[in-house]
Scaffold this motif. Structure first.
Motif, mmCIF file in Angstrom:
data_model
loop_
_atom_site.group_PDB
_atom_site.id
_atom_site.type_symbol
_atom_site.label_atom_id
_atom_site.label_comp_id
_atom_site.label_asym_id
_atom_site.label_seq_id
_atom_site.Cartn_x
_atom_site.Cartn_y
_atom_site.Cartn_z
ATOM 1 N N LYS A 450 -7.309 -2.927 -3.393
ATOM 2 C CA LYS A 450 -5.972 -2.881 -3.984
ATOM 3 C C LYS A 450 -4.908 -2.876 -2.891
ATOM 4 C CE LYS A 450 -6.169 2.180 -4.253
ATOM 5 N NZ LYS A 450 -6.278 3.326 -5.168
ATOM 6 N N ARG A 451 -3.721 -3.301 -3.247
ATOM 7 C CA ARG A 451 -2.602 -3.345 -2.311
ATOM 8 C C ARG A 451 -2.233 -1.939 -1.852
ATOM 9 N NH1 ARG A 451 -0.503 -8.555 -0.683
ATOM 10 N NH2 ARG A 451 -1.574 -9.997 -2.068
ATOM 11 N N MET A 452 -1.876 -1.827 -0.582
ATOM 12 C CA MET A 452 -1.564 -0.537 0.011
ATOM 13 C C MET A 452 -0.265 -0.623 0.802
ATOM 14 S SD MET A 452 -4.113 1.421 -0.921
ATOM 15 C CE MET A 452 -4.059 2.804 0.205
ATOM 16 N N GLY A 453 0.316 0.550 1.103
ATOM 17 C CA GLY A 453 1.474 0.616 1.981
ATOM 18 C C GLY A 453 2.617 -0.263 1.543
ATOM 19 N N LEU A 454 3.200 -1.000 2.488
ATOM 20 C CA LEU A 454 4.340 -1.855 2.179
ATOM 21 C C LEU A 454 3.971 -2.977 1.215
ATOM 22 C CD1 LEU A 454 6.178 -2.249 5.616
ATOM 23 C CD2 LEU A 454 6.452 -0.488 3.856
ATOM 24 N N ASP A 455 2.694 -3.326 1.142
ATOM 25 C CA ASP A 455 2.274 -4.379 0.214
ATOM 26 C C ASP A 455 2.393 -3.946 -1.240
ATOM 27 O OD1 ASP A 455 1.725 -6.031 2.318
ATOM 28 O OD2 ASP A 455 -0.429 -5.586 2.367
ATOM 29 N N GLN A 456 2.621 -2.649 -1.480
ATOM 30 C CA GLN A 456 2.805 -2.168 -2.848
ATOM 31 C C GLN A 456 4.220 -2.408 -3.369
ATOM 32 O OE1 GLN A 456 0.628 1.818 -1.649
ATOM 33 N NE2 GLN A 456 0.972 1.827 -3.843
ATOM 34 N N MET A 457 5.134 -2.762 -2.493
ATOM 35 C CA MET A 457 6.534 -2.872 -2.907
ATOM 36 C C MET A 457 6.734 -3.894 -4.020
ATOM 37 S SD MET A 457 8.512 -2.586 0.772
ATOM 38 C CE MET A 457 10.137 -2.523 0.029
ATOM 39 N N GLU A 458 5.888 -4.911 -4.083
ATOM 40 C CA GLU A 458 6.020 -5.938 -5.116
ATOM 41 C C GLU A 458 5.446 -5.490 -6.448
ATOM 42 O OE1 GLU A 458 4.318 -9.601 -3.777
ATOM 43 O OE2 GLU A 458 5.006 -9.304 -1.713
ATOM 44 N N ARG A 469 10.530 4.339 3.402
ATOM 45 C CA ARG A 469 11.065 4.747 4.705
ATOM 46 C C ARG A 469 10.331 5.986 5.207
ATOM 47 N NH1 ARG A 469 15.596 2.174 6.371
ATOM 48 N NH2 ARG A 469 16.740 0.923 4.832
ATOM 49 N N GLN A 470 10.107 6.942 4.338
ATOM 50 C CA GLN A 470 9.366 8.130 4.740
ATOM 51 C C GLN A 470 7.913 7.785 5.068
ATOM 52 O OE1 GLN A 470 9.793 11.185 1.790
ATOM 53 N NE2 GLN A 470 11.997 11.458 2.142
ATOM 54 N N LEU A 471 7.342 6.848 4.317
ATOM 55 C CA LEU A 471 5.975 6.415 4.608
ATOM 56 C C LEU A 471 5.878 5.860 6.021
ATOM 57 C CD1 LEU A 471 3.051 5.653 3.854
ATOM 58 C CD2 LEU A 471 3.964 3.524 2.903
ATOM 59 N N GLU A 493 -2.648 -3.371 9.525
ATOM 60 C CA GLU A 493 -1.576 -3.811 10.430
ATOM 61 C C GLU A 493 -0.389 -4.375 9.651
ATOM 62 O OE1 GLU A 493 -3.622 -6.511 12.970
ATOM 63 O OE2 GLU A 493 -4.175 -4.958 14.432
ATOM 64 N N ARG A 494 -0.681 -5.040 8.529
ATOM 65 C CA ARG A 494 0.413 -5.589 7.717
ATOM 66 C C ARG A 494 1.019 -4.519 6.809
ATOM 67 N NH1 ARG A 494 -2.234 -9.254 5.524
ATOM 68 N NH2 ARG A 494 -2.674 -8.336 3.486
ATOM 69 N N ALA A 495 0.182 -3.705 6.206
ATOM 70 C CA ALA A 495 0.659 -2.708 5.242
ATOM 71 C C ALA A 495 1.304 -1.504 5.926
ATOM 72 C CB ALA A 495 -0.493 -2.235 4.353
ATOM 73 N N TYR A 496 0.850 -1.195 7.162
ATOM 74 C CA TYR A 496 1.369 -0.051 7.912
ATOM 75 C C TYR A 496 1.779 -0.513 9.315
ATOM 76 C CZ TYR A 496 -1.230 2.391 4.231
ATOM 77 O OH TYR A 496 -1.705 2.822 3.019
ATOM 78 N N PRO A 497 2.832 -1.278 9.449
ATOM 79 C CA PRO A 497 3.226 -1.806 10.770
ATOM 80 C C PRO A 497 3.757 -0.713 11.688
ATOM 81 C CG PRO A 497 4.892 -2.344 9.118
ATOM 82 C CD PRO A 497 3.760 -1.715 8.378
ATOM 83 N N ALA A 498 3.055 -0.457 12.789
ATOM 84 C CA ALA A 498 3.479 0.552 13.765
ATOM 85 C C ALA A 498 2.671 0.335 15.044
ATOM 86 C CB ALA A 498 3.277 1.966 13.220
#
Length: 736
Positions: A450-458, A469-471, A493-498
């Motif tokens: 399933k989609r995680m992190g920033l990929d959940q925004m959609e 932002r807090q994530l 790397e895509r879902a949690y860019p840091a």
């Protein structure tokens, strides 16, 4: 004749009719029909594999008249009335059809099948109520209302109960042209027998009161009259005292709630109170005792028609609660300031190079990758002092002698401030400061389907309540990210860019799948009560973001019966078929179903199982390490993929056979399809892709790199998938 008719009825309130029709047409099973009895001649929005009847109704028609018209045109043996503003959750119609198809005819036949429901508002979806507990109490027995009068407390909607068509027509004067709440409860009173279905079949949409026309005085008074009509109906039918007492209690509770919260104009509120008082006195059952405490005082004031005293009592009570709330808030603010001061003071002290903090699953105990890393660190880096963060509720479950802290305690902030190593499979709280000298290891707790992190925004359903932002601020604290395959590395790397470093070492928790011996497997099966020679199938479904409570997607009683005594089902899920009245009670006693929902560690369950049945849970990626059969039960794949978002098409790239219905799943498990040649080929491809770095030495690699500072080049190389030897199967373990 169809087995089930779904009647969508009523006005298209605020444009929700299309959603309602989509929710039905997208799952209408064979043996069911759809009757659309809604205003303005709507049309179904999709091709439907069944019979559809659309009624053209005039604008002036009422909801009750639309419901009656739909019921007249329905041809099914069973009727489910769904208001045009509501929705039917995925899989509900098939479950309901299967249930009614199996009910007996005859003198003691069931007239009403009562099911669970959730509610949605403008700001929240799929909110569960308390009906599941009431339905579990009833079990799947066919009973009279007098045998379980608390069923009158189930949310009074027609959409959460199927009615036998002949029963509906026999009582159409009371059920067709009356208010839905009255009709829903009257159906239980009039029914010869009732049975429960412990599955959500309705998502009731509750509209904002501010978006609806203001109620007239008579509409405010209507609930009192409806309760009195129900009491008259019971009296006329000679209904026993039990149901009448429950209905009286429900009436009194709701009337007091309306007075307290409805915001009625003063004259209307006074008149409502007077009418409710008259009903409370007139219909109070013989021997009825008021509740204790404040509710008892409210009931007494109601019976005495003491409206002025009730309002005075209400005002005093509000002030008392307000004062207590203010005192609690002040204490919390003072406590937070003290804790913050102490934490800041600890942050000025040196970092302890030999202190490591571990946590897993939001402080639930020693588990998953952090536990495997901690165990290996105790062996290879004994100088490291380990402290676990565990909630107060889970602390008693820790092994004796485990050093631990409870979140928020004084020592918690001390160790969080001074620890050199922070290891977690989820993020630590926002307030935790990442010091430059500290090392934060994020182990994660599954391979992402399933989609995680920033990929959940959609996907609003999946991202509800997330502050991205807090994530990202939490992700910025990571130094290392442990992965078990290249797919996970790229996804994180895509879902949690840091700026963290991926550790492609495998999941430490999966080491046991290559380390466990035949004796270990025999011991686990013995602890679970699985007798030698029996096939154990682990059923482990995942959570769905569009469901606020867990909806059973399999009829486990039927499945266990079909598979026979040689198969035991290990069921790991949320609360399910619980209580003394559980329909699985006999199966549990026979050892054919074992509830392992609270059993830890889950790796033991995998070792004990001959095969895994799951839907979209990440357990499939871990279990694949054992090279044992996996069956995917994907009855709502399209809905899951649409609402949650996924990274690949599981149906096309499954680790084994895929079942879309319970009958297909039963066929796979009852024949050799669950472990045939095609299943083996699919699993082999899946293992090569998703078990890429899991070889039994993941924890060692993490400890040597992070705690001992060794270089990547010096670490044990990953053994190729085809050269690994997993733990023996239960069948092999029994022979050794």
């Amino acid at each position: 004749m169809q087995e089930l008719s779904v009647i969508v009825y009523g006005r298209d309130v605020q444009g929700h009719l299309a959603d309602c029709l989509d929710s039905v047409t997208g799952q209408l099973p064979e043996g069911a029909e759809l009757v659309v009895a809604a205003v303005d001649d709507p049309a179904p929005t999709a091709d439907v594999p069944g019979r559809v009847t659309v009624l053209a109704l005039p604008r002036a028609i009422s909801d009750e008249e639309a419901r009656a018209a739909g019921g007249e045109r329905a041809s099914g043996e069973w009727l489910l009335f769904v208001h045009a503003k509501d929705r039917v959750p995925p899989g509900a119609l098939r479950a309901l059809r299967d249930r009614v198809a199996g009910l007996p005819d005859g003198a003691e036949r069931v007239d009403v099948v009562l099911a669970d429901q959730v509610r949605s508002t403008w700001h929240a979806a799929g909110i569960p109520g308390s009906d599941a507990r009431l339905l579990a109490k009833a079990g799947d027995r066919d009973l009279a209302l007098a045998d379980c009068p608390d069923l009158l407390r189930v949310t009074p909607l027609l959409g959460n109960r199927a009615l036998r068509a002949a029963f509906w027509r026999d009582h159409r004067d009371r059920l067709a042209a009356t208010d839905e709440r009255f009709a829903a409860r009257a159906a239980l009173v009039l029914a010869g027998r009732v049975t429960a279905l412990q599955q959500v079949v309705l998502d009731e949409r509750r509209l904002r009161a501010a978006s609806l026309p203001p109620l007239t005085p008579e509409e405010y008074y209507a609930p009192v009259g409806e309760y009195e009509d129900l009491q008259r109906l019971m009296a006329g039918r000679g209904t026993p005292t039990g149901p009448r007492a429950v209905l009286y209690d429900v009436m009194a509770t709701e009337c007091m709630r309306i007075v307290a919260r409805a915001g009625m104009p003063e004259p209307v509120g006074r008149e409502f109170f007077r009418r409710a008082s008259r009903a409370a006195v007139a219909w109070r059952p013989e021997g009825y005792r008021r509740p204790a405490g404040l509710e008892g005082i409210r009931r007494r004031l109601l019976e005495e028609d003491a409206y002025a005293r009730y309002r005075a009592f209400q005002s005093v009570n509000h002030k008392r609660r307000g004062l207590k709330s203010a005192v609690r808030q002040r204490k919390r603010r003072i406590g937070a300031k003290v804790r913050d001061h102490r934490y800041r003071r600890e942050l000025r002290r040196p970092v302890d190079p030999d202190l490591a903090v571990f946590s897993a699953y939001w402080d639930r105990g020693m588990a998953c990758n952090p536990a495997a890393i901690a165990a290996k660190a105790a062996e290879l880096a004994p100088r490291i002092h380990q402290v676990w963060v565990v909630s107060a509720a889970h602390a008693p479950l820790l092994p004796p002698g485990t050093d631990h802290v409870v979140p928020g305690s004084r020592r918690y902030w001390e160790v969080m401030a001074r620890a050199k190593y922070l290891v977690n499979n989820v993020n630590f709280p926002n307030a935790v400061v990442k010091r430059p000298e500290a090392v934060h290891v994020m182990t994660h707790h599954g391979t992402p389907l399933k989609r995680m992190g920033l990929d959940q925004m959609e996907y609003p359903t999946a991202s509800k309540g997330l502050n991205f932002r807090q994530l990202l601020a939490r992700v910025d604290k990571w130094d290392y990210s442990v992965t078990s395959n290249s797919h996970s590395t790229r996804t994180w790397e895509r879902a949690y860019p840091a700026h963290y470093v991926p550790l492609e070492y495998g999941y430490p928790r999966n080491d046991v799948f290559y380390r466990a011996t035949a004796a270990d497997i025999r011991a686990v099966r013995a602890r679970l009560g699985i007798t030698p020679g029996r096939r154990a199938v682990l059923y482990a479904p995942t959570h769905r973001d569009y469901e606020a409570s867990w909806t059973p997607r399999l009829d486990l009683a039927t499945l266990a019966d079909r598979l026979g005594d040689d198969t035991v089902l290990l069921v790991r899920g949320h609360y399910f078929y619980g209580g003394a009245a559980s329909p699985l009670a006999e199966l549990r006693r026979s050892g054919r179903v074992i509830d392992v929902s609270t059993y830890d560690p889950v790796e033991d369950l995998c070792l004990a199982a001959d095969a895994l049945v799951t839907d979209y849970s990440s357990i499939m990626f871990d279990y694949a390490n054992l090279d044992r059969p996996i069956v995917v039960y994907a009855d709502d794949w399209e809905m899951y993929a649409k609402t949650r978002g996924v990274y690949f098409d599981l149906i096309a790239e499954a680790p084994g056979p895929v079942a879309r219905t319970q009958d297909e799943l039963t066929e796979i498990l009852a024949t050799g399809a669950w472990r045939d040649e095609a299943s083996g080929k699919a699993r082999a491809a899946f293992r090569r892709r998703f078990c890429e770095f899991d070889d039994g030495r993941a924890a060692e690699r993490v400890v040597r790199r992070v705690f001992l500072g060794e270089s990547d080049a010096s670490l044990p190389p990953v053994i190729p998938v085809d050269e690994r030897i997993p733990a023996p199967t239960p069948e092999e373990a029994a022979r050794r």
